[in-house]
Motif scaffolding. Structure first.
Motif, PDB file in Angstrom:
ATOM      1  N   ILE A 153       0.612   2.773  -3.363  1.00 27.62           N
ATOM      2  CA  ILE A 153      -0.636   2.905  -4.055  1.00 27.62           C
ATOM      3  C   ILE A 153      -0.841   4.062  -4.834  1.00 27.62           C
ATOM      4  O   ILE A 153      -1.565   3.993  -5.717  1.00 27.62           O
ATOM      5  CB  ILE A 153      -1.478   2.972  -2.574  1.00 27.62           C
ATOM      6  CG1 ILE A 153      -2.933   2.493  -3.040  1.00 27.62           C
ATOM      7  CG2 ILE A 153      -1.641   4.500  -2.209  1.00 27.62           C
ATOM      8  CD1 ILE A 153      -3.928   2.122  -1.775  1.00 27.62           C
TER       9      ILE A 153
ATOM     10  N   VAL B  47       0.655  -1.272  -0.017  1.00 33.47           N
ATOM     11  CA  VAL B  47      -0.156   0.012  -0.185  1.00 33.47           C
ATOM     12  C   VAL B  47       0.594   1.298  -0.203  1.00 33.47           C
ATOM     13  O   VAL B  47       0.405   2.445  -0.324  1.00 33.47           O
ATOM     14  CB  VAL B  47      -1.051  -0.003   1.066  1.00 33.47           C
ATOM     15  CG1 VAL B  47      -1.931  -1.165   1.038  1.00 33.47           C
ATOM     16  CG2 VAL B  47      -0.238   0.194   2.386  1.00 33.47           C
TER      17      VAL B  47
ATOM     18  N   GLN C 243      -2.285   3.162  -8.398  1.00 31.99           N
ATOM     19  CA  GLN C 243      -3.595   3.717  -8.650  1.00 31.99           C
ATOM     20  C   GLN C 243      -3.576   4.146 -10.075  1.00 31.99           C
ATOM     21  O   GLN C 243      -4.469   4.117 -10.760  1.00 31.99           O
ATOM     22  CB  GLN C 243      -3.922   4.649  -7.486  1.00 31.99           C
ATOM     23  CG  GLN C 243      -5.448   5.303  -7.991  1.00 31.99           C
ATOM     24  CD  GLN C 243      -5.787   6.460  -6.808  1.00 31.99           C
ATOM     25  OE1 GLN C 243      -5.110   7.248  -6.385  1.00 31.99           O
ATOM     26  NE2 GLN C 243      -6.825   6.139  -6.313  1.00 31.99           N
TER      27      GLN C 243
ATOM     28  N   ALA D 247      -9.007   2.080  -3.851  1.00 25.17           N
ATOM     29  CA  ALA D 247      -8.267   3.217  -4.560  1.00 25.17           C
ATOM     30  C   ALA D 247      -8.355   2.590  -5.961  1.00 25.17           C
ATOM     31  O   ALA D 247      -7.954   3.340  -6.873  1.00 25.17           O
ATOM     32  CB  ALA D 247      -6.804   2.886  -4.164  1.00 25.17           C
TER      33      ALA D 247
ATOM     34  N   LEU E  80      -6.386  -1.271  -1.272  1.00 15.18           N
ATOM     35  CA  LEU E  80      -6.209  -1.310  -3.138  1.00 15.18           C
ATOM     36  C   LEU E  80      -7.456  -1.082  -3.643  1.00 15.18           C
ATOM     37  O   LEU E  80      -7.748  -0.421  -4.551  1.00 15.18           O
ATOM     38  CB  LEU E  80      -5.300  -2.489  -3.138  1.00 15.18           C
ATOM     39  CG  LEU E  80      -4.101  -2.740  -2.727  1.00 15.18           C
ATOM     40  CD1 LEU E  80      -3.329  -4.238  -2.734  1.00 15.18           C
ATOM     41  CD2 LEU E  80      -3.026  -1.829  -3.346  1.00 15.18           C
TER      42      LEU E  80
END
Length: 361
Positions: A175, A172, A179, A224, A221
């Protein structure tokens, strides 16, 4: 062989390197002091060793693997999962697949630069790249070295698709990159969840994130917008396979959109190591677990045949497969996202390798 169990480490033995001509073995000289010698061993520190390999992309032609290329920034893994099928690969480097695998870590300091160089080769055709196919890209050392993040930065700039497999909630931390790549259909992440029992996880995978933290990472996750799946892997007959349906249900609740499983594999030295670990931690059912494993592997502890090595054979293995299929269908975790390979395009003159080439003219 006496137990070499160390606090915070998974393996309880350190078998010799199978390529060495000479092998050492503990021997009691008659004074009955061998057990006392190995009774109180100090903790083992982690040692980092630089990898000087000239390439970072490893290729395979296996017909039962869903990718043909992978990048592993690290060799060896500090998570210490006792069942890890990658342990025998440490022997290629001259180290034991046992405690050496989790304490002597090989890292590639220029992995990003080498990757960019290989992606820029004329004729390179993009296909999904696996990150973490052999050892975990988010093992504890990644917190300081950040080699996996450097790899992601290269792949994002090149528009290269990838799939990540990890046992770490550390994923993460990246991320932001993931993303952006997810919005372009370039990435999916798999979290391996072996058990929901924190006590069992501590014994099997002593330095990996707790099961709860892994599921929390799936949730982060998914929220996102990053496709996240859960691997119930490995399933060990008689030890954690009774949890299969609960793991799939927990994956759905966490926000996963896909699930899969793999049956325990015990190649080469891993057979001896797993048996020693099982006898030490679960002496009351070690024989039963080993018997069930043999039932799924044609009477042996391992079967390396393509197309059956991941799922096993026999009645027990078939039942496990049916259980998973039913659970995945019940929770709607059959989705398989196709990653987009059409966006791959080496950026002109933006990478360190490209700049060094331009400077020659």
């Amino acid at each position: 062989m006496p137990s070499l169990a160390r606090h915070g480490r998974g393996a309880t033995v350190n078998p010799g390197v199978r390529y060495d001509r000479l092998q050492g073995e503990a021997f009691d000289d008659g004074w009955n002091t061998l057990d006392d010698t190995f009774a109180e061993l100090p903790p083992l520190p982690t040692t980092l060793i630089k990898d000087s390999s000239r390439s970072v992309i490893s290729w395979n032609t296996s017909p039962d693997v869903g990718f043909d290329r992978a990048v592993n920034p690290y060799r060896g893994c500090e998570h210490g999962c006792v069942y890890c099928y990658a342990r025998p690969s440490h022997a290629y480097l001259g180290y034991s697949p046992g405690l050496d695998f989790e304490t002597k870590l090989i890292f590639k300091p220029d992995v990003a630069e080498q990757l960019e160089r290989e992606l820029r080769k004329p004729g390179y055709v993009a296909r999904p790249l696996a990150l973490g196919s052999n050892t975990d890209p988010y093992q504890p050392v990644e917190r300081t070295l950040k080699l996996t993040r450097a790899v992601l930065e290269v792949l994002e700039r090149f528009g290269h698709p990838l799939s990540i497999v990890t046992k770490s909630a550390g994923v993460v931390r990246d991320i932001d990159i993931l993303q952006r790549m997810a919005k372009r259909g370039l990435v999916r992440v798999w979290l391996s969840v072996t058990t929901l029992d924190a006590s069992l996880a501590r014994k099997m995978e002593p330095r990996a994130a707790t099961p709860a933290r892994r599921l929390a990472a799936v949730t982060a996750l998914a929220e996102a917008g990053i496709p996240a799946g859960v691997l119930a892997a490995p399933m060990i007959p008689g030890l954690n396979d009774a949890e299969l349906e609960r793991i799939v249900a927990a994956a759905k609740q966490a926000g996963a959109n896909a699930a899969s499983y793999v049956l325990l594999r015990l190649p080469l030295e891993l057979r001896q190591m797993f048996e020693a670990w099982l006898t030490q931690h679960f002496p009351d059912r070690a024989r039963h677990v080993l018997s069930l494993i043999r039932e799924t592997r044609g009477g042996a502890l391992n079967d390396a045949k393509f197309h059956s090595r991941f799922g096993g054979t026999g009645v027990y293995a078939e039942l496990l497969a049916r259980r998973f299929t039913r659970a995945a269908r019940q929770h709607g975790l059959n989705e398989r996202q196709q990653l987009d390979c059409s966006q791959f395009a080496p950026p002109p003159g933006t990478g360190s390798f490209a700049q060094s080439q331009l400077s020659l003219f």
